[in-house]
Design a protein around this motif. Structure first.
Motif, PDB file in Angstrom:
ATOM      1  N   THR A 205      12.973  19.971 -45.845  1.00 38.90           N
ATOM      2  CA  THR A 205      14.117  19.434 -45.107  1.00 38.90           C
ATOM      3  C   THR A 205      13.739  19.142 -43.660  1.00 38.90           C
ATOM      4  O   THR A 205      14.083  18.080 -43.120  1.00 38.90           O
ATOM      5  CB  THR A 205      15.307  20.404 -45.167  1.00 38.90           C
ATOM      6  OG1 THR A 205      15.696  20.554 -46.541  1.00 38.90           O
ATOM      7  CG2 THR A 205      16.489  19.909 -44.350  1.00 38.90           C
ATOM      8  N   ASP A 206      13.019  20.066 -43.036  1.00 40.49           N
ATOM      9  CA  ASP A 206      12.562  19.843 -41.657  1.00 40.49           C
ATOM     10  C   ASP A 206      11.676  18.609 -41.572  1.00 40.49           C
ATOM     11  O   ASP A 206      11.797  17.803 -40.641  1.00 40.49           O
ATOM     12  CB  ASP A 206      11.788  21.057 -41.136  1.00 40.49           C
ATOM     13  CG  ASP A 206      12.676  22.265 -40.912  1.00 40.49           C
ATOM     14  OD1 ASP A 206      13.919  22.117 -40.880  1.00 40.49           O
ATOM     15  OD2 ASP A 206      12.107  23.372 -40.785  1.00 40.49           O
ATOM     16  N   TYR A 207      10.804  18.457 -42.550  1.00 37.44           N
ATOM     17  CA  TYR A 207       9.921  17.283 -42.579  1.00 37.44           C
ATOM     18  C   TYR A 207      10.747  16.011 -42.717  1.00 37.44           C
ATOM     19  O   TYR A 207      10.547  15.040 -41.985  1.00 37.44           O
ATOM     20  CB  TYR A 207       8.910  17.423 -43.718  1.00 37.44           C
ATOM     21  CG  TYR A 207       7.999  16.245 -43.858  1.00 37.44           C
ATOM     22  CD1 TYR A 207       7.129  15.872 -42.830  1.00 37.44           C
ATOM     23  CD2 TYR A 207       7.982  15.487 -45.022  1.00 37.44           C
ATOM     24  CE1 TYR A 207       6.284  14.777 -42.951  1.00 37.44           C
ATOM     25  CE2 TYR A 207       7.132  14.400 -45.156  1.00 37.44           C
ATOM     26  CZ  TYR A 207       6.293  14.053 -44.126  1.00 37.44           C
ATOM     27  OH  TYR A 207       5.462  12.965 -44.239  1.00 37.44           O
ATOM     28  N   HIS A 208      11.689  16.024 -43.630  1.00 39.98           N
ATOM     29  CA  HIS A 208      12.534  14.850 -43.846  1.00 39.98           C
ATOM     30  C   HIS A 208      13.298  14.473 -42.580  1.00 39.98           C
ATOM     31  O   HIS A 208      13.377  13.299 -42.213  1.00 39.98           O
ATOM     32  CB  HIS A 208      13.509  15.100 -45.001  1.00 39.98           C
ATOM     33  CG  HIS A 208      14.394  13.952 -45.274  1.00 39.98           C
ATOM     34  ND1 HIS A 208      15.760  14.030 -45.143  1.00 39.98           N
ATOM     35  CD2 HIS A 208      14.130  12.672 -45.633  1.00 39.98           C
ATOM     36  CE1 HIS A 208      16.284  12.851 -45.432  1.00 39.98           C
ATOM     37  NE2 HIS A 208      15.331  12.013 -45.721  1.00 39.98           N
ATOM     38  N   GLU A 209      13.852  15.456 -41.897  1.00 39.90           N
ATOM     39  CA  GLU A 209      14.599  15.180 -40.670  1.00 39.90           C
ATOM     40  C   GLU A 209      13.698  14.567 -39.603  1.00 39.90           C
ATOM     41  O   GLU A 209      14.096  13.627 -38.905  1.00 39.90           O
ATOM     42  CB  GLU A 209      15.260  16.456 -40.161  1.00 39.90           C
ATOM     43  CG  GLU A 209      16.424  16.898 -41.031  1.00 39.90           C
ATOM     44  CD  GLU A 209      17.004  18.245 -40.648  1.00 39.90           C
ATOM     45  OE1 GLU A 209      16.480  18.894 -39.710  1.00 39.90           O
ATOM     46  OE2 GLU A 209      17.979  18.653 -41.293  1.00 39.90           O
ATOM     47  N   ALA A 210      12.481  15.070 -39.480  1.00 39.01           N
ATOM     48  CA  ALA A 210      11.544  14.515 -38.500  1.00 39.01           C
ATOM     49  C   ALA A 210      11.160  13.082 -38.873  1.00 39.01           C
ATOM     50  O   ALA A 210      11.067  12.210 -38.004  1.00 39.01           O
ATOM     51  CB  ALA A 210      10.296  15.392 -38.399  1.00 39.01           C
ATOM     52  N   VAL A 211      10.971  12.825 -40.152  1.00 40.66           N
ATOM     53  CA  VAL A 211      10.649  11.475 -40.619  1.00 40.66           C
ATOM     54  C   VAL A 211      11.800  10.523 -40.306  1.00 40.66           C
ATOM     55  O   VAL A 211      11.581   9.401 -39.832  1.00 40.66           O
ATOM     56  CB  VAL A 211      10.322  11.483 -42.130  1.00 40.66           C
ATOM     57  CG1 VAL A 211      10.295  10.074 -42.704  1.00 40.66           C
ATOM     58  CG2 VAL A 211       9.001  12.202 -42.382  1.00 40.66           C
TER      59      VAL A 211
ATOM     60  N   ALA B 123       4.669   1.333 -40.588  1.00 45.97           N
ATOM     61  CA  ALA B 123       4.063   2.637 -40.820  1.00 45.97           C
ATOM     62  C   ALA B 123       5.132   3.712 -41.013  1.00 45.97           C
ATOM     63  O   ALA B 123       5.001   4.579 -41.884  1.00 45.97           O
ATOM     64  CB  ALA B 123       3.143   2.994 -39.658  1.00 45.97           C
ATOM     65  N   ALA B 124       6.199   3.660 -40.225  1.00 50.34           N
ATOM     66  CA  ALA B 124       7.273   4.627 -40.375  1.00 50.34           C
ATOM     67  C   ALA B 124       7.956   4.471 -41.735  1.00 50.34           C
ATOM     68  O   ALA B 124       8.318   5.465 -42.373  1.00 50.34           O
ATOM     69  CB  ALA B 124       8.283   4.480 -39.246  1.00 50.34           C
ATOM     70  N   GLU B 125       8.117   3.247 -42.179  1.00 50.80           N
ATOM     71  CA  GLU B 125       8.684   3.010 -43.517  1.00 50.80           C
ATOM     72  C   GLU B 125       7.782   3.606 -44.598  1.00 50.80           C
ATOM     73  O   GLU B 125       8.271   4.175 -45.582  1.00 50.80           O
ATOM     74  CB  GLU B 125       8.871   1.508 -43.764  1.00 50.80           C
ATOM     75  CG  GLU B 125      10.017   0.898 -42.989  1.00 50.80           C
ATOM     76  CD  GLU B 125      11.385   1.279 -43.526  1.00 50.80           C
ATOM     77  OE1 GLU B 125      11.491   1.849 -44.635  1.00 50.80           O
ATOM     78  OE2 GLU B 125      12.365   1.012 -42.811  1.00 50.80           O
ATOM     79  N   ARG B 126       6.477   3.484 -44.417  1.00 51.79           N
ATOM     80  CA  ARG B 126       5.536   4.059 -45.388  1.00 51.79           C
ATOM     81  C   ARG B 126       5.651   5.579 -45.390  1.00 51.79           C
ATOM     82  O   ARG B 126       5.611   6.202 -46.453  1.00 51.79           O
ATOM     83  CB  ARG B 126       4.106   3.628 -45.053  1.00 51.79           C
ATOM     84  CG  ARG B 126       3.087   4.178 -46.011  1.00 51.79           C
ATOM     85  CD  ARG B 126       1.695   3.708 -45.677  1.00 51.79           C
ATOM     86  NE  ARG B 126       0.727   4.336 -46.557  1.00 51.79           N
ATOM     87  CZ  ARG B 126      -0.528   4.565 -46.221  1.00 51.79           C
ATOM     88  NH1 ARG B 126      -0.994   4.179 -45.047  1.00 51.79           N
ATOM     89  NH2 ARG B 126      -1.354   5.156 -47.070  1.00 51.79           N
ATOM     90  N   VAL B 127       5.783   6.183 -44.219  1.00 58.11           N
ATOM     91  CA  VAL B 127       5.942   7.635 -44.152  1.00 58.11           C
ATOM     92  C   VAL B 127       7.184   8.062 -44.934  1.00 58.11           C
ATOM     93  O   VAL B 127       7.150   9.011 -45.717  1.00 58.11           O
ATOM     94  CB  VAL B 127       6.006   8.130 -42.689  1.00 58.11           C
ATOM     95  CG1 VAL B 127       6.404   9.599 -42.629  1.00 58.11           C
ATOM     96  CG2 VAL B 127       4.672   7.914 -41.980  1.00 58.11           C
ATOM     97  N   LYS B 128       8.275   7.329 -44.741  1.00 53.40           N
ATOM     98  CA  LYS B 128       9.510   7.664 -45.458  1.00 53.40           C
ATOM     99  C   LYS B 128       9.328   7.498 -46.965  1.00 53.40           C
ATOM    100  O   LYS B 128       9.778   8.340 -47.739  1.00 53.40           O
ATOM    101  CB  LYS B 128      10.670   6.806 -44.970  1.00 53.40           C
ATOM    102  CG  LYS B 128      11.985   7.194 -45.613  1.00 53.40           C
ATOM    103  CD  LYS B 128      13.148   6.430 -45.057  1.00 53.40           C
ATOM    104  CE  LYS B 128      14.433   6.869 -45.722  1.00 53.40           C
ATOM    105  NZ  LYS B 128      15.600   6.220 -45.150  1.00 53.40           N
ATOM    106  N   ALA B 129       8.668   6.436 -47.371  1.00 49.98           N
ATOM    107  CA  ALA B 129       8.446   6.216 -48.804  1.00 49.98           C
ATOM    108  C   ALA B 129       7.620   7.345 -49.413  1.00 49.98           C
ATOM    109  O   ALA B 129       7.895   7.786 -50.536  1.00 49.98           O
ATOM    110  CB  ALA B 129       7.758   4.867 -49.026  1.00 49.98           C
ATOM    111  N   THR B 130       6.642   7.829 -48.672  1.00 50.30           N
ATOM    112  CA  THR B 130       5.823   8.916 -49.214  1.00 50.30           C
ATOM    113  C   THR B 130       6.618  10.213 -49.314  1.00 50.30           C
ATOM    114  O   THR B 130       6.343  11.035 -50.190  1.00 50.30           O
ATOM    115  CB  THR B 130       4.534   9.148 -48.396  1.00 50.30           C
ATOM    116  OG1 THR B 130       4.856   9.570 -47.076  1.00 50.30           O
ATOM    117  CG2 THR B 130       3.664   7.904 -48.368  1.00 50.30           C
ATOM    118  N   TYR B 131       7.607  10.374 -48.453  1.00 50.59           N
ATOM    119  CA  TYR B 131       8.476  11.554 -48.573  1.00 50.59           C
ATOM    120  C   TYR B 131       9.166  11.544 -49.936  1.00 50.59           C
ATOM    121  O   TYR B 131       9.248  12.574 -50.609  1.00 50.59           O
ATOM    122  CB  TYR B 131       9.512  11.593 -47.442  1.00 50.59           C
ATOM    123  CG  TYR B 131      10.561  12.643 -47.682  1.00 50.59           C
ATOM    124  CD1 TYR B 131      10.275  13.990 -47.476  1.00 50.59           C
ATOM    125  CD2 TYR B 131      11.820  12.297 -48.167  1.00 50.59           C
ATOM    126  CE1 TYR B 131      11.227  14.963 -47.731  1.00 50.59           C
ATOM    127  CE2 TYR B 131      12.771  13.264 -48.423  1.00 50.59           C
ATOM    128  CZ  TYR B 131      12.471  14.595 -48.211  1.00 50.59           C
ATOM    129  OH  TYR B 131      13.403  15.551 -48.482  1.00 50.59           O
TER     130      TYR B 131
END
Length: 115
Positions: free
Chosen positions: A10-16, A95-103
């Motif tokens: 959850t913490d990771y998701h919020e930071a993303v 790049a931020a979109e890719r980070v979210k997709a990998t989540y």
């Protein structure tokens, strides 16, 4: 009061989400130097949260789906770091979109492992 693996996810998701909001939410044409500084700060929070997730993965760490998703998540974070450092609005947003997709790939791996 011990944090669980799910808390770390959850913490990771919020930071993303904060990272994505910085580079995609302000202006699709141009970000200011302050926006990039804020994005870099959010990225560092995401990287720290990601390290906690990886440290707490336990049996997931040996699951093929998790291993592949974790490798991709790490690569996406590195790509985001490079894009933000270059202060390029387009590549930072991508790049931020890719980070979210990998989540979401990580969540799928967790779901399959627990299913």
């Amino acid at each position: 009061h011990a944090l669980t693996f799910d808390d770390h996810m959850t913490d990771y998701h919020e930071a993303v989400e904060r990272l994505l909001g910085q580079v995609n939410g302000r202006n699709e044409i141009r970000l200011t130097a302050r926006d990039f500084d804020d994005a870099a700060e959010d990225l560092q929070a995401a990287r720290a949260a990601w390290q906690r997730v990886r440290a707490e993965a336990g049996p997931l760490a040996s699951q093929a789906g998790w291993t592949a998703a974790a490798r991709e998540a790490s690569a996406a974070l590195e790509q985001a770091e490079r894009a933000i450092a270059r202060k390029n609005t387009t590549t930072a947003g991508q790049a931020a979109e890719r980070v979210k997709a990998t989540y979401y790939d990580l969540l799928l791996a967790v779901s399959k492992a627990r299913g």
